[in-house]
Write a protein that holds these residues in place. Structure first.
Motif, PDB file in Angstrom:
ATOM      1  N   SER A  11       0.819  -1.225   0.000  1.00 42.88           N
ATOM      2  CA  SER A  11       0.000   0.000   0.000  1.00 42.88           C
ATOM      3  C   SER A  11       0.845   1.265   0.000  1.00 42.88           C
ATOM      4  CB  SER A  11      -0.937   0.005   1.214  1.00 42.88           C
ATOM      5  OG  SER A  11      -0.185  -0.037   2.418  1.00 42.88           O
ATOM      6  N   GLY A  12       2.078   1.196   0.539  1.00 43.33           N
ATOM      7  CA  GLY A  12       2.918   2.383   0.614  1.00 43.33           C
ATOM      8  C   GLY A  12       3.588   2.765  -0.693  1.00 43.33           C
ATOM      9  N   ASN A  13       3.776   1.805  -1.616  1.00 46.30           N
ATOM     10  CA  ASN A  13       4.510   2.119  -2.855  1.00 46.30           C
ATOM     11  C   ASN A  13       3.704   1.896  -4.128  1.00 46.30           C
ATOM     12  OD1 ASN A  13       4.501  -0.654  -3.387  1.00 46.30           O
ATOM     13  ND2 ASN A  13       6.631  -0.964  -2.816  1.00 46.30           N
ATOM     14  N   LYS A  14       2.462   1.469  -4.006  1.00 48.45           N
ATOM     15  CA  LYS A  14       1.688   1.138  -5.215  1.00 48.45           C
ATOM     16  C   LYS A  14       1.493   2.355  -6.117  1.00 48.45           C
ATOM     17  CE  LYS A  14      -2.819   1.708  -2.958  1.00 48.45           C
ATOM     18  NZ  LYS A  14      -4.102   1.037  -2.611  1.00 48.45           N
ATOM     19  N   ASP A  15       1.372   3.544  -5.516  1.00 48.03           N
ATOM     20  CA  ASP A  15       1.202   4.744  -6.340  1.00 48.03           C
ATOM     21  C   ASP A  15       2.452   5.032  -7.167  1.00 48.03           C
ATOM     22  OD1 ASP A  15      -1.400   5.294  -5.616  1.00 48.03           O
ATOM     23  OD2 ASP A  15      -0.856   6.607  -3.960  1.00 48.03           O
ATOM     24  N   LEU A  16       3.627   4.767  -6.607  1.00 49.51           N
ATOM     25  CA  LEU A  16       4.860   5.012  -7.355  1.00 49.51           C
ATOM     26  C   LEU A  16       4.977   4.056  -8.538  1.00 49.51           C
ATOM     27  CD1 LEU A  16       7.443   6.498  -7.791  1.00 49.51           C
ATOM     28  CD2 LEU A  16       8.562   5.029  -6.108  1.00 49.51           C
ATOM     29  N   PHE A  17       4.674   2.787  -8.325  1.00 50.75           N
ATOM     30  CA  PHE A  17       4.677   1.847  -9.445  1.00 50.75           C
ATOM     31  C   PHE A  17       3.745   2.341 -10.555  1.00 50.75           C
ATOM     32  CE2 PHE A  17       6.384  -1.285  -6.402  1.00 50.75           C
ATOM     33  CZ  PHE A  17       7.335  -1.900  -7.196  1.00 50.75           C
ATOM     34  N   ARG A  18       2.610   2.837 -10.149  1.00 44.88           N
ATOM     35  CA  ARG A  18       1.612   3.245 -11.145  1.00 44.88           C
ATOM     36  C   ARG A  18       2.081   4.453 -11.944  1.00 44.88           C
ATOM     37  NH1 ARG A  18      -4.540   5.363 -10.259  1.00 44.88           N
ATOM     38  NH2 ARG A  18      -5.309   4.806 -12.298  1.00 44.88           N
ATOM     39  N   VAL A  19       2.614   5.488 -11.267  1.00 40.34           N
ATOM     40  CA  VAL A  19       3.014   6.688 -12.006  1.00 40.34           C
ATOM     41  C   VAL A  19       4.275   6.437 -12.830  1.00 40.34           C
ATOM     42  CG1 VAL A  19       1.933   8.207 -10.312  1.00 40.34           C
ATOM     43  CG2 VAL A  19       4.361   7.695 -10.110  1.00 40.34           C
ATOM     44  N   VAL A  20       5.121   5.512 -12.408  1.00 43.49           N
ATOM     45  CA  VAL A  20       6.281   5.138 -13.219  1.00 43.49           C
ATOM     46  C   VAL A  20       5.810   4.558 -14.545  1.00 43.49           C
ATOM     47  CG1 VAL A  20       8.046   3.353 -13.413  1.00 43.49           C
ATOM     48  CG2 VAL A  20       8.037   4.871 -11.440  1.00 43.49           C
ATOM     49  N   GLU A  21       4.832   3.673 -14.496  1.00 41.43           N
ATOM     50  CA  GLU A  21       4.320   3.059 -15.716  1.00 41.43           C
ATOM     51  C   GLU A  21       3.563   4.080 -16.570  1.00 41.43           C
ATOM     52  OE1 GLU A  21       2.163  -0.285 -14.185  1.00 41.43           O
ATOM     53  OE2 GLU A  21       3.986  -1.149 -13.299  1.00 41.43           O
ATOM     54  N   MET A  22       2.898   5.034 -15.915  1.00 39.00           N
ATOM     55  CA  MET A  22       2.234   6.105 -16.659  1.00 39.00           C
ATOM     56  C   MET A  22       3.258   6.952 -17.406  1.00 39.00           C
ATOM     57  SD  MET A  22      -0.571   7.230 -13.757  1.00 39.00           S
ATOM     58  CE  MET A  22      -1.019   8.762 -14.550  1.00 39.00           C
ATOM     59  N   GLU A 286      -5.275  16.559 -16.637  1.00 38.41           N
ATOM     60  CA  GLU A 286      -5.814  15.999 -17.874  1.00 38.41           C
ATOM     61  C   GLU A 286      -4.903  14.912 -18.438  1.00 38.41           C
ATOM     62  OE1 GLU A 286      -6.351  17.606 -22.354  1.00 38.41           O
ATOM     63  OE2 GLU A 286      -7.525  18.681 -20.847  1.00 38.41           O
ATOM     64  N   THR A 287      -3.583  15.200 -18.483  1.00 41.65           N
ATOM     65  CA  THR A 287      -2.643  14.212 -19.013  1.00 41.65           C
ATOM     66  C   THR A 287      -2.639  12.950 -18.162  1.00 41.65           C
ATOM     67  OG1 THR A 287      -1.230  15.976 -19.888  1.00 41.65           O
ATOM     68  CG2 THR A 287      -0.247  13.798 -19.664  1.00 41.65           C
ATOM     69  N   ALA A 288      -2.605  13.124 -16.844  1.00 45.59           N
ATOM     70  CA  ALA A 288      -2.583  11.971 -15.947  1.00 45.59           C
ATOM     71  C   ALA A 288      -3.857  11.144 -16.072  1.00 45.59           C
ATOM     72  CB  ALA A 288      -2.391  12.436 -14.506  1.00 45.59           C
ATOM     73  N   ALA A 289      -4.997  11.803 -16.225  1.00 48.21           N
ATOM     74  CA  ALA A 289      -6.255  11.073 -16.404  1.00 48.21           C
ATOM     75  C   ALA A 289      -6.234  10.277 -17.705  1.00 48.21           C
ATOM     76  CB  ALA A 289      -7.431  12.053 -16.390  1.00 48.21           C
ATOM     77  N   CYS A 290      -5.676  10.872 -18.765  1.00 50.76           N
ATOM     78  CA  CYS A 290      -5.568  10.150 -20.045  1.00 50.76           C
ATOM     79  C   CYS A 290      -4.646   8.943 -19.919  1.00 50.76           C
ATOM     80  CB  CYS A 290      -5.056  11.092 -21.128  1.00 50.76           C
ATOM     81  SG  CYS A 290      -6.239  12.358 -21.643  1.00 50.76           S
ATOM     82  N   LEU A 291      -3.541   9.095 -19.199  1.00 54.52           N
ATOM     83  CA  LEU A 291      -2.617   7.969 -18.999  1.00 54.52           C
ATOM     84  C   LEU A 291      -3.267   6.861 -18.173  1.00 54.52           C
ATOM     85  CD1 LEU A 291       0.666   9.970 -18.366  1.00 54.52           C
ATOM     86  CD2 LEU A 291       0.227   8.426 -20.278  1.00 54.52           C
ATOM     87  N   ALA A 292      -4.057   7.252 -17.165  1.00 54.25           N
ATOM     88  CA  ALA A 292      -4.772   6.246 -16.376  1.00 54.25           C
ATOM     89  C   ALA A 292      -5.755   5.475 -17.254  1.00 54.25           C
ATOM     90  CB  ALA A 292      -5.502   6.920 -15.213  1.00 54.25           C
ATOM     91  N   ALA A 293      -6.421   6.186 -18.158  1.00 54.83           N
ATOM     92  CA  ALA A 293      -7.335   5.516 -19.092  1.00 54.83           C
ATOM     93  C   ALA A 293      -6.567   4.600 -20.040  1.00 54.83           C
ATOM     94  CB  ALA A 293      -8.131   6.559 -19.870  1.00 54.83           C
ATOM     95  N   LEU A 294      -5.408   5.069 -20.524  1.00 52.82           N
ATOM     96  CA  LEU A 294      -4.608   4.284 -21.459  1.00 52.82           C
ATOM     97  C   LEU A 294      -4.166   2.953 -20.838  1.00 52.82           C
ATOM     98  CD1 LEU A 294      -2.964   4.055 -24.127  1.00 52.82           C
ATOM     99  CD2 LEU A 294      -1.119   5.259 -22.961  1.00 52.82           C
ATOM    100  N   LEU A 295      -3.683   3.013 -19.602  1.00 55.64           N
ATOM    101  CA  LEU A 295      -3.169   1.799 -18.962  1.00 55.64           C
ATOM    102  C   LEU A 295      -4.269   0.814 -18.590  1.00 55.64           C
ATOM    103  CD1 LEU A 295      -0.341   3.232 -16.673  1.00 55.64           C
ATOM    104  CD2 LEU A 295      -0.114   2.040 -18.860  1.00 55.64           C
ATOM    105  N   THR A 296      -5.519   1.285 -18.514  1.00 54.96           N
ATOM    106  CA  THR A 296      -6.630   0.375 -18.198  1.00 54.96           C
ATOM    107  C   THR A 296      -7.449   0.007 -19.427  1.00 54.96           C
ATOM    108  OG1 THR A 296      -7.973   2.312 -17.592  1.00 54.96           O
ATOM    109  CG2 THR A 296      -6.832   1.161 -15.812  1.00 54.96           C
ATOM    110  N   GLY A 297      -6.978   0.449 -20.610  1.00 56.23           N
ATOM    111  CA  GLY A 297      -7.637   0.048 -21.846  1.00 56.23           C
ATOM    112  C   GLY A 297      -8.862   0.849 -22.217  1.00 56.23           C
ATOM    113  N   LYS A 298      -9.050   2.019 -21.608  1.00 59.88           N
ATOM    114  CA  LYS A 298     -10.197   2.850 -21.952  1.00 59.88           C
ATOM    115  C   LYS A 298      -9.845   3.799 -23.098  1.00 59.88           C
ATOM    116  CE  LYS A 298     -12.439   2.872 -17.400  1.00 59.88           C
ATOM    117  NZ  LYS A 298     -12.947   3.741 -16.304  1.00 59.88           N
TER     118      LYS A 298
END
Length: 434
Positions: A11-22, A286-298
């Motif tokens: 739970s402490g590092n999951k956000d970092l993994f996510r933004v790295v992939e974004m 806006e960019t971060a929201a688009c990247l979140a959509a991209l990584l989840t296939g939206k």
């Protein structure tokens, strides 16, 4: 399994993994996305970011180009004027995507660029030429800076260079050396940084706010919160294996993700209502929201994605109270419980006046309440010789009114020790011999 996916997620590092992939997904699409991780030392910020270089797909460049020129869009002073036929004659090659670091002791010449001493001292064919530094050589890749807050504090000239690189997309770098023409280059590069904000000189947002604002998101790195997570880290046991090629297999790039009209209207409302200082705040949302959509296939980024990324974008830009208010409103919209209008954020003066007004009302209410208690339970004597009397048929206590009580002073004032005679400072006990 690769080293990156061998790292334990909690739970402490999951956000970092996510933004790295974004950020990697954005870079592959040709859009720099700058990220920063803040947190206690020893929590794995640097380890995760360095391991993420495994996610980077290779690039094609003009053969032996130190600036990593894209054969379709050459940009360096050597190749940008060449025709496609001339580029084909030079040849192209596939190389690993750059992942370079800027250290605390780096000099401006090694980071930006300087005179190429090897060519200058070539006895057979001496010539004055520029050698690109870390930033130009990282074109189309990533630059990692550990303890970026210390770098900004001790090396302001390097921080100024980063401002140019991160200020626009693509960024720019200017190489200047005496006797040589100035070279200005466009640079497409993601800046990744880590910092320990609890140590001197403090968080980047307090040291160099202008630089902090250029990071799209800031992640607060936390400690493992369960014993099992610690056990897994020590054992190197990751039960949640993911495919190494997750970034490379993305079906579309960032340019293909649409932004809903609702999202843009909401971003405009947040910017105006909360007096957000920088337009980079809503652009990063806006960019971060688009990247979140991209990584989840939206295919479309909307409110759901905004709720996921907004705290990361706001973390280093606004106060905790503002973040809480914004997130309460966004979550209310998501679950159909938000008011029609956003609460207006007042100025400091308005908030201070409100606080004084509220405190005045509290004091007035307390005064009335205390007066009622005194009238109902306490009987104050009318004479100046008030006494405390617990006798009486009703068992009601009587208290002295200090305003009508005579204060009897001691017969004479005490003498300071410094004015006492010496013989009075020491006493002797006389023993009787009976």
């Amino acid at each position: 399994m690769s080293e990156y996916y061998r790292l334990i997620r909690h739970s402490g590092n999951k956000d970092l993994f996510r933004v790295v992939e974004m950020s990697v997904a954005a870079l592959v699409s040709g859009h720099p996305f700058h990220i920063q991780a803040e947190g206690l030392r020893g929590t794995g910020k640097t380890t995760i970011m360095r391991a993420a270089r495994e996610l980077l797909p290779p690039i094609m460049r003009i053969k032996n180009c130190l600036y990593n020129c894209d054969p379709a869009r050459p940009h360096c002073p050597i190749h940008r004027h060449l025709s496609q036929a001339e580029i084909e004659a030079l040849g192209v090659e596939q190389v690993p995507r750059p992942f370079l670091e800027i250290s605390q002791v780096a000099k401006i010449g090694t980071v930006v660029g300087s005179i190429d001493l090897a060519k200058l001292t070539d006895s057979a064919n001496a010539q004055a030429a520029l050698l690109p530094g870390t930033i130009p050589q990282a074109h189309r890749g990533i630059i990692f800076i550990d303890e970026v807050n210390r770098l900004a504090d001790t090396a302001p000239e390097l921080a100024d260079a980063l401002l140019d690189v991160m200020g626009t997309r693509p960024g720019r770098v200017q190489i200047e050396e005496t006797g040589l023409p100035v070279v200005e280059l466009p640079v497409t590069v993601c800046i990744w940084a880590a910092a320990n904000p609890d140590e001197d000189p403090g968080p980047l947002s307090r040291i160099r706010k202008q630089l902090a604002d250029r990071f799209d998101v800031t992640v607060s790195m936390g400690r493992p919160d369960t014993e099992q997570a610690v056990i897994n880290i020590l054992a190197g046991n990751n039960s949640s294996e993911l495919p190494v090629s997750v970034i490379r297999q993305l079906p579309v790039n960032l340019d293909k993700i649409a932004v809903s009209l609702e999202l843009r209207q909401l971003l405009g409302k947040l910017y105006v209502t909360y007096n957000l200082e920088s337009l980079r705040t809503v652009a990063a949302m806006e960019t971060a929201a688009c990247l979140a959509a991209l990584l989840t296939g939206k295919a479309v980024a909307g409110l759901d994605e905004l709720v996921q990324v907004a705290p990361l974008v706001l973390a280093h830009r606004v106060s905790a109270e503002t973040i809480a208010a914004i997130m309460e409103y966004l979550n209310g919209l998501l679950y159909g419980q938000a008011p029609e209008t956003l609460p207006v954020k007042g100025t400091a003066t308005q908030l201070a006046k409100q606080a004084v007004s509220h405190w005045g009302a509290i004091k007035a209410a307390l005064k009335i309440r205390l007066a009622a208690l005194l009238q109902n339970q306490f009987q104050l004597p009318s004479s100046g010789e008030g006494s405390c009397d617990n006798r009486g048929g009703q068992g009601r206590a009587q208290f002295i009114d200090p305003l009508h009580t005579k204060i009897i002073a001691p017969p004479k004032p005490a003498i300071p020790l410094s004015r006492l005679p010496d013989e009075q400072l020491v006493t002797k006990e006389i023993k009787s011999h009976g």
